[in-house]
Design an enzyme around this catalytic site. Structure first.
Site, PDB file in Angstrom:
ATOM      1  N   ASP A   2      -5.625  21.760  -7.395  1.00  0.00           N
ATOM      2  CA  ASP A   2      -5.210  23.049  -7.753  1.00  0.00           C
ATOM      3  C   ASP A   2      -6.100  23.544  -8.424  1.00  0.00           C
ATOM      4  O   ASP A   2      -6.245  24.666  -9.376  1.00  0.00           O
ATOM      5  CB  ASP A   2      -3.818  23.134  -8.725  1.00  0.00           C
ATOM      6  CG  ASP A   2      -3.499  22.554  -9.855  1.00  0.00           C
ATOM      7  OD1 ASP A   2      -4.524  21.208  -9.874  1.00  0.00           O
ATOM      8  OD2 ASP A   2      -2.917  21.855 -10.265  1.00  0.00           O
ATOM      9  N   ASN A  26       5.312  21.188  -6.224  1.00  0.00           N
ATOM     10  CA  ASN A  26       5.024  20.382  -5.347  1.00  0.00           C
ATOM     11  C   ASN A  26       6.642  19.633  -5.458  1.00  0.00           C
ATOM     12  O   ASN A  26       6.764  19.297  -4.397  1.00  0.00           O
ATOM     13  CB  ASN A  26       3.777  19.213  -6.042  1.00  0.00           C
ATOM     14  CG  ASN A  26       2.579  20.297  -4.938  1.00  0.00           C
ATOM     15  OD1 ASN A  26       2.769  20.761  -3.922  1.00  0.00           O
ATOM     16  ND2 ASN A  26       1.662  19.476  -5.045  1.00  0.00           N
ATOM     17  N   HIS A  28       6.113  20.187  -0.615  1.00  0.00           N
ATOM     18  CA  HIS A  28       3.810  19.983  -0.570  1.00  0.00           C
ATOM     19  C   HIS A  28       3.957  20.946   0.625  1.00  0.00           C
ATOM     20  O   HIS A  28       2.276  21.458  -0.406  1.00  0.00           O
ATOM     21  CB  HIS A  28       3.397  18.749  -0.284  1.00  0.00           C
ATOM     22  CG  HIS A  28       3.717  17.716  -1.116  1.00  0.00           C
ATOM     23  ND1 HIS A  28       2.565  17.401  -2.426  1.00  0.00           N
ATOM     24  CD2 HIS A  28       4.250  16.912  -1.122  1.00  0.00           C
ATOM     25  CE1 HIS A  28       2.571  16.800  -3.418  1.00  0.00           C
ATOM     26  NE2 HIS A  28       4.281  15.457  -2.248  1.00  0.00           N
ATOM     27  N   ASP A  67      -7.990  26.567 -12.948  1.00  0.00           N
ATOM     28  CA  ASP A  67      -6.906  25.441 -12.963  1.00  0.00           C
ATOM     29  C   ASP A  67      -4.999  26.204 -12.578  1.00  0.00           C
ATOM     30  O   ASP A  67      -5.239  26.542 -13.601  1.00  0.00           O
ATOM     31  CB  ASP A  67      -6.996  24.304 -13.522  1.00  0.00           C
ATOM     32  CG  ASP A  67      -5.828  23.363 -13.666  1.00  0.00           C
ATOM     33  OD1 ASP A  67      -5.818  22.523 -13.174  1.00  0.00           O
ATOM     34  OD2 ASP A  67      -4.435  23.308 -14.099  1.00  0.00           O
ATOM     35  N   ASP A  89       0.730  23.471  -0.726  1.00  0.00           N
ATOM     36  CA  ASP A  89      -0.398  24.180   0.386  1.00  0.00           C
ATOM     37  C   ASP A  89      -0.031  25.766   0.309  1.00  0.00           C
ATOM     38  O   ASP A  89      -1.324  25.986   0.399  1.00  0.00           O
ATOM     39  CB  ASP A  89       0.095  23.347   1.376  1.00  0.00           C
ATOM     40  CG  ASP A  89      -0.235  21.918   1.771  1.00  0.00           C
ATOM     41  OD1 ASP A  89      -0.807  21.805   0.400  1.00  0.00           O
ATOM     42  OD2 ASP A  89       0.061  21.532   2.475  1.00  0.00           O
TER      43      ASP A  89
END
Length: 326
Positions: free
Chosen positions: A149, A114, A119, A106, A123
Protein backbone atom coordinates in the site's frame (compact mmCIF):
# COMPACT_ATOMS: atom_id res chain seq x y z
CA UNK A 1 27.60 -11.92 -67.51
CA UNK A 2 29.55 -12.86 -64.39
CA UNK A 3 30.58 -9.23 -63.90
CA UNK A 4 27.01 -8.09 -64.47
CA UNK A 5 25.59 -10.54 -61.92
CA UNK A 6 28.28 -9.59 -59.44
CA UNK A 7 27.40 -5.92 -59.90
CA UNK A 8 23.69 -6.64 -59.40
CA UNK A 9 24.46 -8.56 -56.22
CA UNK A 10 26.55 -5.67 -54.94
CA UNK A 11 23.70 -3.23 -55.57
CA UNK A 12 21.16 -5.52 -53.87
CA UNK A 13 23.36 -6.09 -50.85
CA UNK A 14 24.20 -2.39 -50.55
CA UNK A 15 20.52 -1.35 -50.72
CA UNK A 16 19.23 -4.13 -48.51
CA UNK A 17 21.26 -4.07 -45.33
CA UNK A 18 20.94 -0.39 -44.33
CA UNK A 19 24.67 0.11 -43.98
CA UNK A 20 25.09 -2.68 -41.43
CA UNK A 21 28.44 -4.29 -42.16
CA UNK A 22 27.99 -3.51 -45.90
CA UNK A 23 31.71 -3.64 -46.45
CA UNK A 24 31.87 -7.26 -45.35
CA UNK A 25 29.02 -8.25 -47.67
CA UNK A 26 30.55 -6.41 -50.64
CA UNK A 27 33.86 -8.12 -50.00
CA UNK A 28 32.09 -11.51 -49.82
CA UNK A 29 30.37 -10.94 -53.17
CA UNK A 30 33.63 -10.09 -54.92
CA UNK A 31 35.35 -13.13 -53.38
CA UNK A 32 32.79 -15.78 -54.30
CA UNK A 33 31.93 -14.34 -57.70
CA UNK A 34 28.86 -14.84 -59.84
CA UNK A 35 28.44 -18.55 -59.04
CA UNK A 36 26.93 -17.61 -55.73
CA UNK A 37 25.56 -14.23 -56.72
CA UNK A 38 22.15 -15.77 -57.32
CA UNK A 39 22.04 -16.91 -53.70
CA UNK A 40 23.01 -13.45 -52.47
CA UNK A 41 20.43 -11.94 -54.81
CA UNK A 42 17.75 -14.11 -53.21
CA UNK A 43 18.99 -13.07 -49.77
CA UNK A 44 18.49 -9.48 -50.76
CA UNK A 45 14.95 -10.21 -51.92
CA UNK A 46 14.28 -11.90 -48.57
CA UNK A 47 15.58 -8.90 -46.67
CA UNK A 48 12.14 -7.29 -46.69
CA UNK A 49 10.87 -10.13 -44.51
CA UNK A 50 13.97 -9.94 -42.33
CA UNK A 51 13.46 -6.20 -41.87
CA UNK A 52 9.88 -6.79 -40.68
CA UNK A 53 11.07 -9.54 -38.34
CA UNK A 54 13.70 -7.31 -36.71
CA UNK A 55 11.25 -4.42 -36.45
CA UNK A 56 8.82 -6.68 -34.58
CA UNK A 57 11.71 -7.89 -32.41
CA UNK A 58 12.63 -4.29 -31.56
CA UNK A 59 9.01 -3.50 -30.67
CA UNK A 60 8.86 -6.53 -28.39
CA UNK A 61 12.11 -5.51 -26.72
CA UNK A 62 10.82 -1.99 -26.06
CA UNK A 63 7.59 -3.45 -24.71
CA UNK A 64 9.49 -5.82 -22.41
CA UNK A 65 11.61 -2.94 -21.08
CA UNK A 66 8.47 -0.88 -20.50
CA UNK A 67 6.76 -3.76 -18.68
CA UNK A 68 9.84 -4.26 -16.49
CA UNK A 69 9.33 -0.69 -15.24
CA UNK A 70 5.55 -0.98 -14.77
CA UNK A 71 3.47 -2.24 -11.85
CA UNK A 72 1.10 -4.89 -13.17
CA UNK A 73 -1.85 -3.90 -10.95
CA UNK A 74 -1.94 -0.11 -11.07
CA UNK A 75 0.04 0.36 -14.32
CA UNK A 76 2.13 2.96 -12.53
CA UNK A 77 5.92 2.94 -12.84
CA UNK A 78 7.33 0.49 -10.29
CA UNK A 79 10.25 0.47 -7.83
CA UNK A 80 12.78 -0.25 -10.61
CA UNK A 81 11.61 2.83 -12.50
CA UNK A 82 11.72 4.90 -9.31
CA UNK A 83 15.33 3.91 -8.58
CA UNK A 84 16.39 4.86 -12.12
CA UNK A 85 14.56 8.22 -11.96
CA UNK A 86 15.91 8.92 -8.47
CA UNK A 87 19.47 8.44 -9.69
CA UNK A 88 18.79 10.92 -12.49
CA UNK A 89 17.30 13.41 -9.99
CA UNK A 90 20.38 13.09 -7.75
CA UNK A 91 22.64 13.85 -10.73
CA UNK A 92 20.52 16.94 -11.46
CA UNK A 93 20.94 18.02 -7.83
CA UNK A 94 24.70 17.58 -8.10
CA UNK A 95 24.69 19.75 -11.21
CA UNK A 96 22.59 22.35 -9.39
CA UNK A 97 19.92 22.19 -12.08
CA UNK A 98 16.74 21.57 -10.06
CA UNK A 99 15.48 21.15 -6.52
CA UNK A 100 13.32 18.04 -6.33
CA UNK A 101 11.64 16.19 -3.47
CA UNK A 102 10.91 12.52 -2.82
CA UNK A 103 7.68 11.56 -1.07
CA UNK A 104 6.65 8.17 0.35
CA UNK A 105 2.89 7.79 0.84
CA UNK A 106 1.33 4.95 2.83
CA UNK A 107 -2.37 4.08 3.06
CA UNK A 108 -3.26 3.74 6.74
CA UNK A 109 -5.65 0.92 7.71
CA UNK A 110 -5.26 -0.71 4.30
CA UNK A 111 -4.79 -4.11 5.93
CA UNK A 112 -8.20 -3.69 7.53
CA UNK A 113 -9.73 -3.23 4.05
CA UNK A 114 -8.13 -6.48 2.88
CA UNK A 115 -9.24 -8.33 6.00
CA UNK A 116 -12.84 -7.13 6.04
CA UNK A 117 -13.70 -6.56 2.37
CA UNK A 118 -11.29 -8.99 0.69
CA UNK A 119 -8.19 -8.67 -1.45
CA UNK A 120 -10.17 -7.81 -4.57
CA UNK A 121 -11.49 -4.73 -2.79
CA UNK A 122 -7.95 -3.92 -1.68
CA UNK A 123 -6.70 -4.17 -5.27
CA UNK A 124 -9.55 -1.94 -6.43
CA UNK A 125 -8.65 0.62 -3.77
CA UNK A 126 -5.02 0.66 -4.92
CA UNK A 127 -6.19 1.37 -8.48
CA UNK A 128 -8.37 4.22 -7.18
CA UNK A 129 -5.40 5.66 -5.27
CA UNK A 130 -3.17 5.42 -8.35
CA UNK A 131 -5.79 7.19 -10.49
CA UNK A 132 -6.24 9.96 -7.92
CA UNK A 133 -2.49 10.51 -7.65
CA UNK A 134 -2.17 10.82 -11.41
CA UNK A 135 -5.04 13.31 -11.55
CA UNK A 136 -3.81 15.43 -8.62
CA UNK A 137 -0.19 15.89 -9.66
CA UNK A 138 1.17 17.94 -12.52
CA UNK A 139 2.42 15.94 -15.54
CA UNK A 140 6.09 16.71 -14.81
CA UNK A 141 5.89 15.02 -11.39
CA UNK A 142 6.43 11.26 -11.10
CA UNK A 143 4.05 8.77 -9.46
CA UNK A 144 5.22 5.23 -8.61
CA UNK A 145 3.96 2.18 -6.74
CA UNK A 146 6.56 0.75 -4.38
CA UNK A 147 4.53 -2.31 -3.47
CA UNK A 148 1.81 -3.19 -0.99
CA UNK A 149 0.00 0.00 0.00
CA UNK A 150 2.99 2.30 -0.52
CA UNK A 151 3.42 4.85 -3.29
CA UNK A 152 6.26 7.23 -4.12
CA UNK A 153 6.27 10.67 -5.71
CA UNK A 154 9.12 12.62 -7.27
CA UNK A 155 8.10 16.29 -7.17
CA UNK A 156 10.08 18.21 -9.77
CA UNK A 157 11.37 21.77 -9.23
CA UNK A 158 9.74 21.82 -5.83
CA UNK A 159 11.08 22.95 -2.43
CA UNK A 160 10.02 21.42 0.90
CA UNK A 161 7.36 24.05 1.57
CA UNK A 162 5.69 23.54 -1.80
CA UNK A 163 6.03 19.77 -1.41
CA UNK A 164 4.21 19.96 1.93
CA UNK A 165 1.31 21.80 0.27
CA UNK A 166 1.09 19.18 -2.47
CA UNK A 167 1.20 16.38 0.09
CA UNK A 168 -1.59 17.99 2.11
CA UNK A 169 -3.73 17.94 -1.03
CA UNK A 170 -2.79 14.29 -1.68
CA UNK A 171 -3.73 13.41 1.89
CA UNK A 172 -7.13 15.08 1.54
CA UNK A 173 -7.84 13.15 -1.67
CA UNK A 174 -6.71 9.72 -0.47
CA UNK A 175 -8.00 9.85 3.12
CA UNK A 176 -11.62 9.01 3.81
CA UNK A 177 -14.20 6.69 2.34
CA UNK A 178 -13.95 5.25 -1.18
CA UNK A 179 -16.74 3.47 -3.03
CA UNK A 180 -15.87 -0.01 -4.27
CA UNK A 181 -18.88 -1.60 -5.91
CA UNK A 182 -21.57 -1.55 -3.24
CA UNK A 183 -19.07 -1.26 -0.38
CA UNK A 184 -17.23 1.57 1.30
CA UNK A 185 -13.52 1.34 2.11
CA UNK A 186 -12.08 3.87 4.55
CA UNK A 187 -8.35 4.59 4.78
CA UNK A 188 -6.03 7.32 5.92
CA UNK A 189 -2.76 8.49 4.40
CA UNK A 190 0.64 9.22 5.92
CA UNK A 191 3.35 10.96 3.89
CA UNK A 192 7.07 11.52 4.42
CA UNK A 193 9.04 14.12 2.46
CA UNK A 194 12.76 14.53 1.91
CA UNK A 195 14.71 16.84 -0.36
CA UNK A 196 16.70 15.06 -3.06
CA UNK A 197 20.27 16.14 -2.41
CA UNK A 198 23.66 15.65 -4.02
CA UNK A 199 26.22 13.15 -2.77
CA UNK A 200 23.52 10.66 -1.86
CA UNK A 201 22.20 7.41 -3.26
CA UNK A 202 18.72 6.28 -4.21
CA UNK A 203 18.77 3.99 -1.19
CA UNK A 204 19.66 6.93 1.09
CA UNK A 205 16.77 8.99 -0.25
CA UNK A 206 14.28 6.15 0.13
CA UNK A 207 15.36 5.54 3.72
CA UNK A 208 15.00 9.21 4.60
CA UNK A 209 11.54 9.59 3.11
CA UNK A 210 10.50 6.26 4.58
CA UNK A 211 11.73 7.35 8.01
CA UNK A 212 9.73 10.60 7.71
CA UNK A 213 6.66 8.63 6.63
CA UNK A 214 6.83 6.41 9.72
CA UNK A 215 7.12 9.51 11.90
CA UNK A 216 3.93 10.71 10.22
CA UNK A 217 2.22 7.38 10.98
CA UNK A 218 3.09 7.76 14.67
CA UNK A 219 1.12 11.01 14.56
CA UNK A 220 -1.82 9.10 13.06
CA UNK A 221 -2.02 10.21 9.47
CA UNK A 222 -0.01 13.36 8.90
CA UNK A 223 2.73 14.81 6.72
CA UNK A 224 6.30 14.81 8.05
CA UNK A 225 9.39 16.48 6.59
CA UNK A 226 12.87 15.03 6.95
CA UNK A 227 14.51 18.06 8.61
CA UNK A 228 17.53 18.62 10.86
CA UNK A 229 15.88 17.25 14.00
CA UNK A 230 14.64 14.19 12.16
CA UNK A 231 18.10 13.74 10.64
CA UNK A 232 19.52 13.34 14.16
CA UNK A 233 16.86 10.73 14.93
CA UNK A 234 17.63 9.01 11.64
CA UNK A 235 21.36 8.82 12.43
CA UNK A 236 20.57 7.42 15.87
CA UNK A 237 18.23 4.84 14.37
CA UNK A 238 20.81 3.80 11.75
CA UNK A 239 23.48 3.40 14.43
CA UNK A 240 21.17 1.40 16.68
CA UNK A 241 20.31 -0.94 13.81
CA UNK A 242 24.00 -1.73 13.37
CA UNK A 243 24.65 -1.95 17.11
CA UNK A 244 21.71 -4.32 17.72
CA UNK A 245 23.10 -6.75 15.14
CA UNK A 246 26.47 -6.67 16.90
CA UNK A 247 24.83 -7.08 20.32
CA UNK A 248 22.87 -10.14 19.17
CA UNK A 249 25.94 -11.75 17.67
CA UNK A 250 28.03 -11.18 20.81
CA UNK A 251 25.27 -11.29 23.47
CA UNK A 252 26.57 -7.99 24.82
CA UNK A 253 24.27 -5.56 26.58
CA UNK A 254 21.25 -7.87 26.26
CA UNK A 255 19.30 -9.37 29.13
CA UNK A 256 16.01 -11.02 30.02
CA UNK A 257 13.97 -9.61 32.90
CA UNK A 258 11.09 -11.44 34.56
CA UNK A 259 7.73 -10.17 35.65
CA UNK A 260 5.50 -12.27 37.87
CA UNK A 261 1.94 -13.22 36.93
CA UNK A 262 -0.18 -13.71 40.06
CA UNK A 263 -3.34 -15.67 40.81
CA UNK A 264 -6.32 -14.23 42.67
CA UNK A 265 -4.76 -15.59 45.82
CA UNK A 266 -1.64 -13.50 45.00
CA UNK A 267 0.58 -16.49 44.42
CA UNK A 268 2.92 -16.60 41.43
CA UNK A 269 1.54 -18.92 38.74
CA UNK A 270 3.78 -17.84 35.87
CA UNK A 271 6.47 -15.40 34.89
CA UNK A 272 6.78 -13.34 31.75
CA UNK A 273 10.16 -13.06 30.04
CA UNK A 274 10.95 -9.51 28.85
CA UNK A 275 13.70 -8.41 26.46
CA UNK A 276 15.99 -5.59 27.58
CA UNK A 277 18.87 -3.88 25.81
CA UNK A 278 21.43 -1.56 27.38
CA UNK A 279 23.66 -0.05 24.69
CA UNK A 280 27.13 1.25 25.61
CA UNK A 281 26.64 4.50 23.69
CA UNK A 282 22.92 5.21 24.04
CA UNK A 283 22.20 3.56 27.36
CA UNK A 284 18.88 1.76 27.99
CA UNK A 285 17.02 1.52 24.67
CA UNK A 286 13.21 1.64 25.10
CA UNK A 287 11.78 -1.81 24.42
CA UNK A 288 9.26 -0.50 21.88
CA UNK A 289 12.08 1.12 19.90
CA UNK A 290 14.28 -1.97 20.14
CA UNK A 291 11.48 -4.23 18.89
CA UNK A 292 10.67 -1.81 16.04
CA UNK A 293 14.33 -1.84 14.97
CA UNK A 294 14.43 -5.64 15.20
CA UNK A 295 11.26 -5.99 13.14
CA UNK A 296 12.56 -3.66 10.43
CA UNK A 297 15.79 -5.69 10.19
CA UNK A 298 14.30 -9.21 10.44
CA UNK A 299 15.88 -9.77 13.87
CA UNK A 300 12.77 -10.71 15.86
CA UNK A 301 13.49 -14.43 15.65
CA UNK A 302 16.97 -13.92 17.07
CA UNK A 303 15.56 -11.89 19.95
CA UNK A 304 12.91 -14.54 20.62
CA UNK A 305 15.56 -17.26 20.72
CA UNK A 306 17.74 -15.18 23.04
CA UNK A 307 14.89 -14.52 25.50
CA UNK A 308 13.74 -18.15 25.39
CA UNK A 309 17.24 -19.49 26.00
CA UNK A 310 17.92 -17.14 28.93
CA UNK A 311 14.49 -17.77 30.44
CA UNK A 312 14.77 -21.56 30.24
CA UNK A 313 18.21 -21.49 31.82
CA UNK A 314 17.02 -19.27 34.65
CA UNK A 315 13.72 -21.06 35.36
CA UNK A 316 14.66 -24.63 34.51
CA UNK A 317 14.81 -25.86 38.13
CA UNK A 318 11.39 -24.34 38.91
CA UNK A 319 9.19 -27.02 37.33
CA UNK A 320 5.89 -25.64 38.62
CA UNK A 321 6.39 -22.15 37.22
CA UNK A 322 5.02 -21.49 33.75
CA UNK A 323 6.93 -19.22 31.38
CA UNK A 324 5.19 -16.71 29.13
CA UNK A 325 6.96 -15.06 26.23
CA UNK A 326 5.47 -12.18 24.30
Amino acid sequence: AMVALTGIALVVVTSSFDGIEIGKWQQLVLMIGASSCATIFIMGLLHGDLRKYYEKLAIRERSALREARTDTLTRLPNRKALIEDLRAAIKNAEAGETQDCLVIADLDEFKNVNDTLGHEAGDALLKIAASKLNSILAPDHGVYRLGGDEFALILKSCDLREAAKICANVQDELSGSHTIGTKQARVGCSLGISEIVSRSTASDMLRRSDFAMYQAKFKRGSVSIFDGEMRDQFVRRAELESRLKIALSSNSGLSTKFQGIFSREMSIVAVEGLFRWHDEKYGPVPTDEAIAIARANQLLNEISLFVTDRACNALGPLEEIRLCLN
